[in-house]
Write a protein that holds these residues in place. Structure first.
Motif, mmCIF file in Angstrom:
data_model
loop_
_atom_site.group_PDB
_atom_site.id
_atom_site.type_symbol
_atom_site.label_atom_id
_atom_site.label_comp_id
_atom_site.label_asym_id
_atom_site.label_seq_id
_atom_site.Cartn_x
_atom_site.Cartn_y
_atom_site.Cartn_z
ATOM 1 N N PRO A 15 0.798 -1.232 0.000
ATOM 2 C CA PRO A 15 0.000 0.000 0.000
ATOM 3 C C PRO A 15 0.833 1.287 0.000
ATOM 4 N N LYS A 16 2.050 1.229 0.494
ATOM 5 C CA LYS A 16 2.892 2.430 0.543
ATOM 6 C C LYS A 16 3.518 2.752 -0.807
ATOM 7 N N THR A 17 3.960 1.730 -1.536
ATOM 8 C CA THR A 17 4.692 1.951 -2.777
ATOM 9 C C THR A 17 3.887 1.646 -4.032
ATOM 10 N N SER A 18 2.781 0.941 -3.879
ATOM 11 C CA SER A 18 1.952 0.462 -4.996
ATOM 12 C C SER A 18 2.686 -0.541 -5.873
ATOM 13 N N MET A 45 11.735 -5.502 -16.728
ATOM 14 C CA MET A 45 12.206 -6.566 -15.837
ATOM 15 C C MET A 45 13.606 -6.274 -15.308
ATOM 16 N N ALA A 46 14.443 -5.652 -16.128
ATOM 17 C CA ALA A 46 15.798 -5.314 -15.699
ATOM 18 C C ALA A 46 15.796 -4.263 -14.597
ATOM 19 N N GLU A 47 14.766 -3.424 -14.555
ATOM 20 C CA GLU A 47 14.659 -2.361 -13.552
ATOM 21 C C GLU A 47 14.072 -2.831 -12.223
ATOM 22 N N LEU A 48 13.353 -3.938 -12.234
ATOM 23 C CA LEU A 48 12.577 -4.336 -11.054
ATOM 24 C C LEU A 48 13.407 -4.595 -9.797
ATOM 25 N N PRO A 49 14.536 -5.281 -9.860
ATOM 26 C CA PRO A 49 15.295 -5.493 -8.615
ATOM 27 C C PRO A 49 15.710 -4.180 -7.943
ATOM 28 N N ALA A 50 16.199 -3.231 -8.715
ATOM 29 C CA ALA A 50 16.604 -1.942 -8.145
ATOM 30 C C ALA A 50 15.390 -1.178 -7.632
ATOM 31 N N ARG A 51 14.293 -1.254 -8.351
ATOM 32 C CA ARG A 51 13.058 -0.585 -7.926
ATOM 33 C C ARG A 51 12.611 -1.112 -6.578
ATOM 34 N N MET A 52 12.612 -2.427 -6.422
ATOM 35 C CA MET A 52 12.184 -3.012 -5.144
ATOM 36 C C MET A 52 13.172 -2.668 -4.032
ATOM 37 N N HIS A 53 14.447 -2.698 -4.342
ATOM 38 C CA HIS A 53 15.459 -2.342 -3.352
ATOM 39 C C HIS A 53 15.268 -0.898 -2.901
ATOM 40 N N ASP A 54 15.110 0.007 -3.854
ATOM 41 C CA ASP A 54 14.940 1.426 -3.538
ATOM 42 C C ASP A 54 13.689 1.682 -2.709
ATOM 43 N N GLY A 56 12.580 -0.415 -0.548
ATOM 44 C CA GLY A 56 12.718 -1.123 0.718
ATOM 45 C C GLY A 56 11.913 -2.401 0.784
ATOM 46 N N LEU A 57 11.600 -2.974 -0.381
ATOM 47 C CA LEU A 57 10.813 -4.210 -0.426
ATOM 48 C C LEU A 57 11.716 -5.398 -0.695
ATOM 49 N N THR A 58 11.390 -6.507 -0.070
ATOM 50 C CA THR A 58 12.076 -7.759 -0.311
ATOM 51 C C THR A 58 11.090 -8.679 -1.009
ATOM 52 N N PRO A 59 11.427 -9.183 -2.187
ATOM 53 C CA PRO A 59 10.494 -10.090 -2.864
ATOM 54 C C PRO A 59 10.173 -11.285 -1.984
ATOM 55 N N LEU A 60 8.952 -11.761 -2.074
ATOM 56 C CA LEU A 60 8.561 -12.945 -1.327
ATOM 57 C C LEU A 60 9.289 -14.153 -1.878
ATOM 58 N N SER A 61 9.878 -14.935 -1.008
ATOM 59 C CA SER A 61 10.529 -16.168 -1.426
ATOM 60 C C SER A 61 9.569 -17.321 -1.212
ATOM 61 N N SER A 62 9.940 -18.487 -1.638
ATOM 62 C CA SER A 62 9.075 -19.645 -1.443
ATOM 63 C C SER A 62 8.853 -19.910 0.041
ATOM 64 N N SER A 63 9.838 -19.623 0.904
ATOM 65 C CA SER A 63 9.646 -19.835 2.336
ATOM 66 C C SER A 63 8.653 -18.832 2.907
ATOM 67 N N ASN A 64 8.660 -17.576 2.411
ATOM 68 C CA ASN A 64 7.679 -16.595 2.862
ATOM 69 C C ASN A 64 6.280 -17.032 2.456
ATOM 70 N N ARG A 65 6.139 -17.531 1.222
ATOM 71 C CA ARG A 65 4.827 -17.954 0.742
ATOM 72 C C ARG A 65 4.314 -19.129 1.545
#
Length: 72
Positions: A15-18, A45-54, A56-65
């Motif tokens: 909700p904070k970053t959309s 797709m090449a931009e997404l890792p930096a976007r999420m890092h900037d 402050g989001l960590t992608p959900l891993s299989s263990s999180n799911r």
């Protein structure tokens, strides 16, 4: 899933970053994904890792799911 998608089938929007916790795309990007040219999808797709890092989001891993752990 296609190689030209960052989708990991975890569709939850921060909700904070959309941004999607699973892939880092916005809802408008997700909605028009199938209409994008291949080059546009790959560039985004090449931009997404930096976007999420900037953001402050960590992608959900299989263990999180599996545990339902919130990444925030």
């Amino acid at each position: 899933m296609s190689k030209e998608t960052p989708c990991i089938a975890v569709c939850m929007i921060d909700p904070k970053t959309s941004l999607c916790y699973g892939c880092g795309r916005t809802l408008p990007e997700i909605a028009r994904w199938h209409r994008m040219e291949s080059a546009e999808r790959l560039a985004l797709m090449a931009e997404l890792p930096a976007r999420m890092h900037d953001a402050g989001l960590t992608p959900l891993s299989s263990s999180n799911r599996a545990t339902g752990t919130d990444p925030a």
